[in-house]
Design an enzyme around this catalytic site. Structure first.
Site: not given
Ligand code: NAD
Length: 355
Positions: A223, A247, A251
């Protein structure tokens, strides 16, 4: 060196951009005295059309026997029918599995010439140069999953599972890469909540302390990492993490440089050929128009030479040529803003010319 590089152009803009990657590899071979055999094989939607299988046996066998694989992209609206027996992406997932590609490497580098394309402020993003190493074949995407009845309807679960060996091998890939870069390795986890993350922390600390004591090593919670990536991206060198976190974070990071058309990626295993590709898809909206940006594919070819064949000088030459083309102000449409733009083949000509 003699090498066999299997080209998998795929669908949409794939054939246009891989053609430029091939030209660049031909020039590199000539300049550095190598011979590259570069047979082309079908994958994805066009392979479904020609033989009903997104990864024909012939393609898979050729890849297994090769030194490395350069892929364009697969997929497109023609094969999007949810009722179809198979989809183009199934070919991609299978080839990764068949070649044992457990580590996905994604460099995220900003180009000074293109900083205005980034959604972040220039002073925050300038100088960003991160290599993400994402675990690709384990974790929650491959763990047990299921559903069962529940008083409110149903309940569903996915298990995040990792073994010591799976963590060790990907941490080693990241640590080796950090040694070749700025010597800094960050491991991202959620060890304050997840047991699987606590194993990651324990194993990666041991591997780095015993085998890579020369590296500067730290751990960051996922986080916090999501915030750091857009507040202080320059602080990171190599970042290693598990599949799901990787993943999402890769991005997020792909937005930093401001163009999908410039970002390559590599998937590698412990031995055998690696798979190198741009991170973008098949861009069906611009396919066949000769306007796609081929630079991500050309940079993927550079990664291939660096990581699969230890050809660092050759990879540097390609990256330097791309940088000089951009510095000279040449742009394909996706990165031109309101300025003039050149075609896919013209961009290929310029990189080849620089080489
Ligand atoms: P996309 O990356 O193909 O396109 C997103 C946008 O970026 C489009 O507007 C496209 O024109 C533009 N773009 C992408 N690459 C470009 C380039 N090199 N030069 C200029 N502009 C470029 O993503 P999408 O539209 O979500 O997906 C299209 C198809 O690609 C889908 O079928 C999807 O499943 C597939 N896909 C394949 C891969 C892969 O093969 N690894 C990855 C992602 C998506």
């Amino acid at each position: 060196m003699h090498a066999t590089i299997v080209l998998l152009p795929g669908d949409g803009i794939g054939p246009e951009i891989v053609a430029q990657g091939k030209r660049v590899l031909e020039v590199i071979a000539k300049r550095f005295g190598h011979t590259f055999d570069m047979p082309e094989h079908a994958i994805g939607g066009n392979a479904i059309d020609s033989c009903g299988d997104p990864l024909p046996e012939e393609t898979l066998n050729a890849c297994k026997k090769s030194n490395a694989v350069l892929l364009g992209a697969v997929g497109g609206p023609k094969w999007d029918d949810p009722k179809a027996k198979t989809r183009p992406e199934a070919g991609l997932l299978r080839i990764r599995k068949e070649l044992g590609l457990f580590a996905n490497l994604r460099p995220t580098k900003t180009w000074d010439e293109l900083l205005d394309a980034s959604p972040l402020k220039r002073e925050i993003v300038a100088g960003t140069d991160i290599l993400f190493v994402r675990e690709l074949t384990g974790g929650i995407y491959f763990g047990e999953s299921g559903r069962k009845p529940h008083p409110s309807g149903e309940e569903a679960w996915n298990v995040m599972i990792y073994s010591t060996g799976e963590i060790e091998r990907v941490v080693r890939v990241a640590a080796d890469a950090a040694r070749k870069r700025r010597g800094k390795l960050t491991m991202v986890d959620k060890a304050n909540v997840l047991e699987a993350s606590r194993l990651w922390r324990q194993v990666s600390e041991r591997v780095v302390k015993t085998e890579y004591p020369d590296l500067e090593y730290n751990v960051v919670l996922v986080d916090s990492m999501a915030m750091h990536l857009i507040s202080k991206p320059r602080e990171f060198d190599v970042v290693v993490t598990e599949n799901l976190f990787g993943d999402i974070l890769t991005d997020e990071a792909s937005m930093l440089p401001g163009s999908l058309g410039l970002l390559p990626s590599a998937s590698i295993g412990s031995s055998g050929p690696g798979l190198f590709e741009p991170i973008h898809g098949s861009a069906p909206d611009i396919a066949g128009k000769n306007i796609a940006n081929p630079l991500a594919t050309i940079l993927a070819a550079a990664m291939m030479l660096r990581y699969s064949m230890s050809m660092n000088a050759e990879a540097d030459a390609i990256e330097d040529a791309v940088s000089r083309v951009l510095k000279a102000g040449h742009r394909t449409k996706d990165i031109a803003g309101t300025g003039p733009s050149i075609s896919t083949t013209e961009m290929g000509d310029l990189v080849v010319g620089m080489l």
